[in-house]
Write a protein that holds these residues in place. Structure first.
Motif, PDB file in Angstrom:
ATOM      1  N   UNK A 281       6.279  -8.059 -39.916  1.00 34.89           N
ATOM      2  CA  UNK A 281       6.513  -7.076 -38.885  1.00 34.89           C
ATOM      3  C   UNK A 281       7.591  -6.100 -39.344  1.00 34.89           C
ATOM      4  N   UNK A 282       7.331  -4.831 -39.217  1.00 34.70           N
ATOM      5  CA  UNK A 282       8.286  -3.800 -39.569  1.00 34.70           C
ATOM      6  C   UNK A 282       9.077  -3.389 -38.338  1.00 34.70           C
ATOM      7  N   UNK A 283      10.398  -3.384 -38.487  1.00 34.19           N
ATOM      8  CA  UNK A 283      11.265  -2.977 -37.390  1.00 34.19           C
ATOM      9  C   UNK A 283      11.745  -1.568 -37.667  1.00 34.19           C
ATOM     10  N   UNK A 284      11.573  -0.685 -36.701  1.00 35.30           N
ATOM     11  CA  UNK A 284      11.992   0.696 -36.836  1.00 35.30           C
ATOM     12  C   UNK A 284      13.225   0.931 -35.975  1.00 35.30           C
ATOM     13  N   UNK A 285      14.255   1.498 -36.582  1.00 32.95           N
ATOM     14  CA  UNK A 285      15.463   1.837 -35.850  1.00 32.95           C
ATOM     15  C   UNK A 285      15.287   3.206 -35.204  1.00 32.95           C
ATOM     16  N   UNK A 286      15.608   3.312 -33.910  1.00 27.37           N
ATOM     17  CA  UNK A 286      15.550   4.641 -33.284  1.00 27.37           C
ATOM     18  C   UNK A 286      16.460   5.623 -34.030  1.00 27.37           C
ATOM     19  N   UNK A 287      16.054   6.871 -34.111  1.00 24.53           N
ATOM     20  CA  UNK A 287      16.782   7.914 -34.824  1.00 24.53           C
ATOM     21  C   UNK A 287      17.861   8.496 -33.917  1.00 24.53           C
ATOM     22  N   UNK A 288      19.113   8.247 -34.289  1.00 24.68           N
ATOM     23  CA  UNK A 288      20.245   8.716 -33.495  1.00 24.68           C
ATOM     24  C   UNK A 288      20.238  10.237 -33.346  1.00 24.68           C
ATOM     25  N   UNK A 289      19.837  10.949 -34.383  1.00 25.39           N
ATOM     26  CA  UNK A 289      19.870  12.417 -34.336  1.00 25.39           C
ATOM     27  C   UNK A 289      18.799  12.993 -33.417  1.00 25.39           C
ATOM     28  N   UNK A 290      17.799  12.197 -33.084  1.00 24.73           N
ATOM     29  CA  UNK A 290      16.723  12.678 -32.214  1.00 24.73           C
ATOM     30  C   UNK A 290      16.993  12.390 -30.743  1.00 24.73           C
ATOM     31  N   UNK A 291      18.146  11.758 -30.441  1.00 20.45           N
ATOM     32  CA  UNK A 291      18.454  11.372 -29.057  1.00 20.45           C
ATOM     33  C   UNK A 291      19.385  12.381 -28.398  1.00 20.45           C
ATOM     34  N   UNK A 292      19.202  12.523 -27.091  1.00 21.90           N
ATOM     35  CA  UNK A 292      20.096  13.354 -26.294  1.00 21.90           C
ATOM     36  C   UNK A 292      20.430  12.603 -25.012  1.00 21.90           C
ATOM     37  N   UNK A 293      21.625  12.870 -24.493  1.00 15.39           N
ATOM     38  CA  UNK A 293      22.013  12.271 -23.222  1.00 15.39           C
ATOM     39  C   UNK A 293      20.990  12.670 -22.166  1.00 15.39           C
ATOM     40  N   UNK A 294      20.531  11.676 -21.417  1.00 17.20           N
ATOM     41  CA  UNK A 294      19.533  11.907 -20.376  1.00 17.20           C
ATOM     42  C   UNK A 294      18.121  11.559 -20.796  1.00 17.20           C
ATOM     43  N   UNK A 295      17.903  11.371 -22.106  1.00 18.36           N
ATOM     44  CA  UNK A 295      16.566  10.994 -22.579  1.00 18.36           C
ATOM     45  C   UNK A 295      16.173   9.623 -22.037  1.00 18.36           C
ATOM     46  N   UNK A 296      14.978   9.542 -21.477  1.00 15.17           N
ATOM     47  CA  UNK A 296      14.438   8.235 -21.127  1.00 15.17           C
ATOM     48  C   UNK A 296      13.808   7.675 -22.397  1.00 15.17           C
ATOM     49  N   UNK A 297      14.352   6.544 -22.865  1.00 11.34           N
ATOM     50  CA  UNK A 297      13.881   5.979 -24.125  1.00 11.34           C
ATOM     51  C   UNK A 297      12.892   4.844 -23.925  1.00 11.34           C
ATOM     52  N   UNK A 298      12.849   4.302 -22.719  1.00  8.80           N
ATOM     53  CA  UNK A 298      11.908   3.207 -22.458  1.00  8.80           C
ATOM     54  C   UNK A 298      11.707   3.053 -20.957  1.00  8.80           C
ATOM     55  N   UNK A 299      10.523   2.572 -20.615  1.00  8.76           N
ATOM     56  CA  UNK A 299      10.185   2.252 -19.230  1.00  8.76           C
ATOM     57  C   UNK A 299       9.185   1.117 -19.299  1.00  8.76           C
ATOM     58  N   UNK A 300       9.364   0.131 -18.430  1.00  4.28           N
ATOM     59  CA  UNK A 300       8.463  -1.012 -18.466  1.00  4.28           C
ATOM     60  C   UNK A 300       8.399  -1.666 -17.096  1.00  4.28           C
ATOM     61  N   UNK A 301       7.336  -2.415 -16.892  1.00  6.16           N
ATOM     62  CA  UNK A 301       7.187  -3.231 -15.687  1.00  6.16           C
ATOM     63  C   UNK A 301       6.989  -4.675 -16.109  1.00  6.16           C
ATOM     64  N   UNK A 302       7.653  -5.568 -15.401  1.00 11.96           N
ATOM     65  CA  UNK A 302       7.596  -6.988 -15.706  1.00 11.96           C
ATOM     66  C   UNK A 302       7.263  -7.750 -14.426  1.00 11.96           C
ATOM     67  N   UNK A 303       6.226  -8.542 -14.460  1.00 12.64           N
ATOM     68  CA  UNK A 303       5.856  -9.361 -13.317  1.00 12.64           C
ATOM     69  C   UNK A 303       6.624 -10.673 -13.370  1.00 12.64           C
ATOM     70  N   UNK A 304       7.363 -10.954 -12.300  1.00 13.13           N
ATOM     71  CA  UNK A 304       8.070 -12.223 -12.154  1.00 13.13           C
ATOM     72  C   UNK A 304       7.277 -13.043 -11.151  1.00 13.13           C
ATOM     73  N   UNK A 305       6.812 -14.195 -11.574  1.00 13.30           N
ATOM     74  CA  UNK A 305       6.016 -15.067 -10.716  1.00 13.30           C
ATOM     75  C   UNK A 305       6.789 -16.346 -10.416  1.00 13.30           C
ATOM     76  N   UNK A 306       6.245 -17.132  -9.502  1.00 13.92           N
ATOM     77  CA  UNK A 306       6.857 -18.440  -9.241  1.00 13.92           C
ATOM     78  C   UNK A 306       6.824 -19.298 -10.506  1.00 13.92           C
TER      79      UNK A 306
END
Length: 143
Positions: A1-26
């Motif tokens: 598996x190749x791990x990619x580091x996010x590019x610091x120079x491509x980021x700006x304050x306010x950027x949404x970098x991730x969004x996810x939904x997780x189901x929590x069950x009993x």
């Protein structure tokens, strides 16, 4: 598996970098109880939860916290890159017996420290539109 580091120079304050939904069950609660050793019955018995004044079974706070940070871990590409993480528990997560609870997590860049090659990512974690974790912040090293 190749791990990619996010590019610091491509980021700006306010950027949404991730969004996810997780189901929590009993089932999630039972598995977490076994792994953590936290067998408090408010996390698996409706009658006990209601007896102590709760509306029903609640997710473990640490489970909710761990699920939320997974969104940042996935974005960062390596759990070791998350060098600090903290939250405040603002609202319990009620886990319906059949439907569970869907934890929605949005991660946005809040602070960029170019000299240290790290960013602070703020998380907004909600269930049914209500915030369940407050001041949720993860520092991520991109070095």
């Amino acid at each position: 598996m190749t791990v990619t580091t996010p590019d610091l120079t491509a980021l700006a304050v306010g950027d949404e970098v991730a969004r996810d939904e997780h189901l929590i069950t009993r089932d999630s609660l039972v598995r977490y109880a076994g792994a953590s050793g936290d067998f408090n019955p408010i996390h698996y018995r409706d009658d006990i939860a209601q007896f102590v004044g709760l509306p029903g079974v609640l997710a473990h706070g640490m489970l909710t916290m761990g699920i939320a940070v997974q969104t940042v871990v996935d974005w960062a590409g390596d759990p070791a890159r998350v060098v600090d993480y903290q939250v405040r528990f603002t609202r319990p997560v009620l886990v319906h017996p059949e439907d569970g609870a869907t934890l929605t997590v949005a991660a946005k860049v809040a602070v960029i420290e170019s000299e240290n090659q790290r960013v602070r990512v703020d998380l907004v974690a909600t269930v049914d539109g209500q915030t369940v974790l407050g001041k949720a912040q993860a520092w991520v090293s991109l070095a």
